[in-house]
Design an enzyme around this catalytic site. Structure first.
Site, PDB file in Angstrom:
ATOM      1  N   TYR A   1       8.628  83.069 -40.961  1.00  0.00           N
ATOM      2  CA  TYR A   1       9.010  82.474 -42.283  1.00  0.00           C
ATOM      3  C   TYR A   1       7.913  82.618 -43.229  1.00  0.00           C
ATOM      4  CZ  TYR A   1      11.967  79.403 -45.114  1.00  0.00           C
ATOM      5  OH  TYR A   1      12.763  79.160 -46.247  1.00  0.00           O
TER       6      TYR A   1
ATOM      7  N   SER B   1      28.937  77.113 -42.417  1.00  0.00           N
ATOM      8  CA  SER B   1      27.326  76.716 -42.504  1.00  0.00           C
ATOM      9  C   SER B   1      27.227  75.398 -43.140  1.00  0.00           C
ATOM     10  CB  SER B   1      26.221  77.899 -42.734  1.00  0.00           C
ATOM     11  OG  SER B   1      26.627  78.104 -44.430  1.00  0.00           O
TER      12      SER B   1
ATOM     13  N   PHE C   1      18.035  84.595 -53.364  1.00  0.00           N
ATOM     14  CA  PHE C   1      17.548  83.058 -53.689  1.00  0.00           C
ATOM     15  C   PHE C   1      16.863  82.442 -52.650  1.00  0.00           C
ATOM     16  CE2 PHE C   1      18.220  78.369 -54.165  1.00  0.00           C
ATOM     17  CZ  PHE C   1      17.953  78.280 -55.307  1.00  0.00           C
TER      18      PHE C   1
HETATM   19  N1  LIG Z   1      17.273  80.893 -49.254  1.00  0.00           N
HETATM   20  C1  LIG Z   1      17.302  79.507 -49.105  1.00  0.00           C
HETATM   21  O1  LIG Z   1      16.674  78.632 -49.845  1.00  0.00           O
HETATM   22  C2  LIG Z   1      18.101  78.876 -47.944  1.00  0.00           C
HETATM   23  C3  LIG Z   1      18.322  77.547 -48.122  1.00  0.00           C
HETATM   24  C4  LIG Z   1      19.191  76.863 -46.975  1.00  0.00           C
HETATM   25  C5  LIG Z   1      19.610  77.924 -45.945  1.00  0.00           C
HETATM   26  N2  LIG Z   1      19.294  78.907 -45.663  1.00  0.00           N
HETATM   27  C6  LIG Z   1      19.334  79.919 -44.761  1.00  0.00           C
HETATM   28  O2  LIG Z   1      21.023  79.839 -44.558  1.00  0.00           O
HETATM   29  C7  LIG Z   1      21.331  80.330 -43.448  1.00  0.00           C
HETATM   30  C8  LIG Z   1      22.384  79.061 -42.975  1.00  0.00           C
HETATM   31  O3  LIG Z   1      21.540  77.997 -42.893  1.00  0.00           O
HETATM   32  P1  LIG Z   1      22.378  76.644 -42.684  1.00  0.00           P
HETATM   33  O4  LIG Z   1      21.610  75.412 -42.509  1.00  0.00           O
HETATM   34  O5  LIG Z   1      23.463  76.248 -43.586  1.00  0.00           O
HETATM   35  O6  LIG Z   1      22.708  77.010 -41.194  1.00  0.00           O
HETATM   36  P2  LIG Z   1      23.830  76.280 -40.239  1.00  0.00           P
HETATM   37  O7  LIG Z   1      24.714  75.032 -40.706  1.00  0.00           O
HETATM   38  O8  LIG Z   1      23.118  76.077 -38.870  1.00  0.00           O
HETATM   39  O9  LIG Z   1      24.857  77.495 -40.082  1.00  0.00           O
HETATM   40  C9  LIG Z   1      24.636  78.744 -39.494  1.00  0.00           C
HETATM   41  C10 LIG Z   1      25.777  79.554 -39.797  1.00  0.00           C
HETATM   42  O10 LIG Z   1      25.311  81.000 -39.381  1.00  0.00           O
HETATM   43  C11 LIG Z   1      26.428  81.623 -38.805  1.00  0.00           C
HETATM   44  N3  LIG Z   1      25.877  82.817 -37.800  1.00  0.00           N
HETATM   45  C12 LIG Z   1      24.905  82.201 -36.748  1.00  0.00           C
HETATM   46  N4  LIG Z   1      24.609  83.504 -36.297  1.00  0.00           N
HETATM   47  C13 LIG Z   1      25.217  84.269 -36.765  1.00  0.00           C
HETATM   48  C14 LIG Z   1      25.285  86.008 -36.512  1.00  0.00           C
HETATM   49  N5  LIG Z   1      24.430  86.448 -35.682  1.00  0.00           N
HETATM   50  N6  LIG Z   1      26.077  86.607 -37.382  1.00  0.00           N
HETATM   51  C15 LIG Z   1      26.657  86.093 -38.490  1.00  0.00           C
HETATM   52  N7  LIG Z   1      26.830  84.630 -38.555  1.00  0.00           N
HETATM   53  C16 LIG Z   1      25.969  83.954 -37.748  1.00  0.00           C
HETATM   54  C17 LIG Z   1      27.111  80.535 -38.022  1.00  0.00           C
HETATM   55  O11 LIG Z   1      28.379  80.846 -37.826  1.00  0.00           O
HETATM   56  P3  LIG Z   1      29.391  80.681 -36.199  1.00  0.00           P
HETATM   57  O12 LIG Z   1      29.755  79.317 -36.346  1.00  0.00           O
HETATM   58  O13 LIG Z   1      30.432  81.616 -36.337  1.00  0.00           O
HETATM   59  O14 LIG Z   1      28.296  80.721 -35.179  1.00  0.00           O
HETATM   60  C18 LIG Z   1      27.239  79.421 -39.344  1.00  0.00           C
HETATM   61  O15 LIG Z   1      28.024  79.613 -40.255  1.00  0.00           O
HETATM   62  C19 LIG Z   1      20.173  80.400 -42.731  1.00  0.00           C
HETATM   63  O16 LIG Z   1      19.696  81.547 -42.461  1.00  0.00           O
HETATM   64  C20 LIG Z   1      19.060  79.423 -43.438  1.00  0.00           C
HETATM   65  O17 LIG Z   1      17.630  79.787 -43.126  1.00  0.00           O
HETATM   66  C21 LIG Z   1      18.616  79.700 -47.054  1.00  0.00           C
END
Ligand SMILES: NC(=O)c1ccc[n+]([C@@H]2O[C@H](COP(=O)([O-])OP(=O)(O)OC[C@H]3O[C@@H](n4cnc5c(N)ncnc54)[C@H](OP(=O)(O)O)[C@@H]3O)[C@@H](O)[C@H]2O)c1
Length: 383
Positions: free
Chosen positions: A84, A196, A312
């Protein structure tokens, strides 16, 4: 002396004095903090250790805080793995043999006690969340400064879990919907990983702002239940990745609608497909890479539809937009208070004085493996 003690005891005063002293020593004396620490980047189960250290009474502008709840986000795991971009500061200040850091970026604290130069509006008993990343929230007590904290002015009607999870997932969804495509009432956006934490927040914030959403999820045995759940949150359409790749099916879903915004959490083929579905001058925002695969954007989408691709990152946005961040947190918490913004499903791990490393590692390991459908969160006991 003895007759005096006897008189006090008879008046029930000894008990009261002792009780006051106990309160004095925990509220204003040394606090015993337990935390997860790591000294090297690597797989969490290999590098994380449980550690205890003492926190002295606060002085000057120092604030002693007690953690109430700390979520386990995918970014926290990536940070421990060393993949990260934000790296924590490794320090000897925790009393570990080698320099170490506490993982965890998001969390809710209660103010325990304040040094003499702390702004008097900050008082013991208030709740606060971290103002930025890298604080190290997977612990029971810590010392902070005012600049590390956003005080929650009115906690009435807000649960600790809701307050603890407000600054990453709902905030990311809020910013992406607000700042990119100029969406107005009735406009459509599309997103993958719609189940998610970010996806569920986007559905709900979109509903509150009058936007319509097309929500893509991975197929699974109980897909109908998940589709129904996301529709109840306010999702206009909920479809599977397979359905989203079927051009005829998608032509029906998008008929007469121009999709202005796509939120990409996944990458790979799923993201390429979003670029195909987007309408003219649409914006594709990438905020996650859950599939760990890069993606290509069809040249036709760029040339003939003039779509715009952006990334973003809430951490970078928060640093540049402190005032807007505070307003955003107030907006989201007011929806929570009014019952208009529902919790994401949680998996709680209780953290008390004698919780073992193995227990604390369970939700961390779940965060790495297949998505359990629930956000892991440490809930600290007051001890
Ligand atoms: N850029 C930013 O500022 C920011 C902020 C927050 C989060 N994020 C990122 O956003 C992502 C989600 O975060 P979250 O906290 O919302 O996660 P979360 O609630 O843990 O959910 C994870 C999601 O990813 C999907 N997933 C997992 N493995 C996958 C794969 N191999 N292929 C496709 N989909 C997959 C899951 O789907 P299934 O139910 O089908 O497993 C679920 O919908 C993470 O990568 C996180 O680092 C980024």
């Amino acid at each position: 002396m003895l007759p005096f003690m006897h008189m006090l005891r008879r008046a029930g005063l000894v008990k009261r004095i002792l009780a006051t002293r106990r309160q004095y020593s925990s509220r204003f004396g040394y606090e015993h903090s337990r935390c997860l620490v790591f000294s090297n980047f690597g797989q969490p189960e290999k590098v994380l250790k449980l550690h205890s250290y003492s926190i002295p009474p606060p002085y000057d502008d120092i604030i002693n805080v007690r953690f109430i709840a700390s979520p386990i986000n995918p970014a926290d795991i990536n940070q421990i793995e060393g993949v990260y971009p934000e790296k924590p500061e490794f320090t000897l200040g925790l009393g570990t043999g080698e320099k170490s850091a506490v993982p965890g970026n998001e969390g809710l604290v209660e103010i325990v006690s304040c040094g003499s130069r702390v702004n008097p509006s900050i008082r013991p008993g208030q709740w606060a969340i971290m103002s930025g990343p890298n604080f190290g929230t997977w612990r029971t007590y810590a010392q902070a400064k005012e600049s590390n904290l956003i005080i929650i002015p009115d906690r009435e009607g807000i649960s600790p879990l809701q307050a603890a999870t407000v600054s990453v997932n709902p905030s990311t969804a809020y910013c992406m919907l607000k700042y990119f495509a100029g969406l107005g009432s009735g406009d459509y956006f599309i997103q993958n990983a719609a189940n998610s934490g970010v996806g569920r927040s986007a559905i709900q914030i979109g509903r509150l702002w009058g936007f319509k959403s097309i929500n893509i999820v991975r197929d699974r045995p109980d897909i109908d239940r998940l589709k129904e759940e996301l529709r109840l949150l306010g999702g206009t359409e909920v479809i599977t990745e397979t359905e989203a790749k079927d051009r005829r099916y998608m032509a029906k879903i998008t008929e007469g609608r121009s999709i202005k915004l796509a939120l990409n959490c996944v990458g790979g083929e799923s993201a390429t497909n979003l670029a195909r579905i987007l309408g003219h001058n649409g914006h594709l925002i990438t905020y996650g890479a859950m599939s760990k695969s890069p993606f290509s954007v069809p040249a036709s989408a760029l040339i003939f539809k003039n779509i715009h691709c952006h990334g973003f990152w809430i951490s970078a946005w928060s640093k540049r937009n402190e005032a807007a961040k505070s307003q955003m947190i107030r907006d989201i918490l007011s929806w929570v208070r009014d019952g208009e913004f529902t919790d994401i499903p949680y998996e709680i791990t209780k953290w008390s004085g004698d919780t073992e490393l193995e227990t604390l590692m369970e939700p961390v390991k779940r965060g790495i493996s297949e998505y359990s459908g629930r956000k892991g969160i440490f809930l600290m006991d007051e001890d």
